[in-house]
Enzyme design. Structure first.
Site, PDB file in Angstrom:
ATOM      1  NE  ARG A  88     -40.310  -2.841 -11.498  1.00 22.79           N
ATOM      2  CZ  ARG A  88     -39.343  -3.582 -10.940  1.00 22.79           C
ATOM      3  NH1 ARG A  88     -38.107  -3.492 -11.331  1.00 22.79           N
ATOM      4  NH2 ARG A  88     -39.618  -4.416  -9.976  1.00 22.79           N
ATOM      5  CD  GLU A  91     -38.494  -4.343 -15.653  1.00 24.87           C
ATOM      6  OE1 GLU A  91     -38.448  -5.567 -15.498  1.00 24.87           O
ATOM      7  OE2 GLU A  91     -39.231  -3.586 -14.971  1.00 24.87           O
ATOM      8  CB  SER A 114     -33.806  17.068 -28.693  1.00 21.28           C
ATOM      9  OG  SER A 114     -33.192  17.969 -27.796  1.00 21.28           O
TER      10      SER A 114
END
Length: 147
Positions: A88, A91, A114
Site C-alpha cells: 500500500r 501504491e 532528506s
C-alpha cells in the site's frame, strides 16, 4: 553470524517476551519509529544503544557489535513488495508520488526531502468509522546546487 542473524534474534526474543517496540524504544532512549528501524537492521546503534539492546535481548558482545556496523539500507526483498501493508505504501508512491514531487517543488524549489535528516511519527487516530493510521514524515529540504 551476521546482522540478519542479530535481527532475527531480536525479533524472536521480542515476541517470546511479549515486548512492544515502544517498550524497546524506552530502553534505548529514542523514538519507537527509529528504534524499530534499528532493530530491523536499517540504522546504526551507538555503543550505549547496543548495550541497552544487549541487556534487553540477551545479545552477546559480538552481536552488540553488529548493531554498531553501518547497514546496507533498503529492507524490501523485491522491487515490488508483496506484503499487503508495504504494498500500500508502494501504491501510495505510485499514485501520489508525482503529486508530492510537484507540490514540494512548487513550495521549495528544485531539490529533495532528506531521508537522513528525517523523522517519522506513527500514531492511532480514533474515528467512529474505524480507527485511522496517522503517519507524519518530516525531512529536511535539500536544494540541488548549481556548480
Amino acid at each position: 553470524m551476521n546482522r540478519n542473524d542479530v535481527t532475527e534474534k531480536i525479533i524472536s526474543t521480542k515476541v517470546s517476551r511479549g515486548l512492544t517496540w515502544a517498550q524497546v524504544a524506552a530502553r534505548v532512549g529514542a523514538s519507537k519509529e527509529w528504534t524499530t528501524a534499528l532493530c530491523l537492521g536499517q540504522m546504526t546503534a551507538s555503543a550505549e544503544q547496543a548495550a541497552a539492546l544487549g541487556e534487553l535481548f540477551g545479545l552477546s558482545d559480538d552481536e552488540q557489535k553488529w548493531l554498531q556496523v553501518v547497514p546496507y539500507k533498503g529492507s524490501l526483498p523485491s522491487a515490488v513488495p508483496t506484503d499487503p501493508l508495504v504494498y500500500r505504501w508502494y501504491e501510495i508512491v505510485n499514485v501520489y508520488g508525482s503529486t508530492i514531487k510537484e507540490l514540494i517543488h512548487e513550495e521549495f524549489g528544485d531539490g529533495i526531502m532528506s531521508a537522513i535528516d528525517f523523522s517519522m511519527d506513527i500514531t492511532r487516530q480514533a474515528d467512529p468509522k474505524g480507527d485511522r493510521v496517522n503517519v507524519v514524515l518530516s525531512g529536511k529540504f535539500l536544494p540541488y546546487k548549481t556548480y
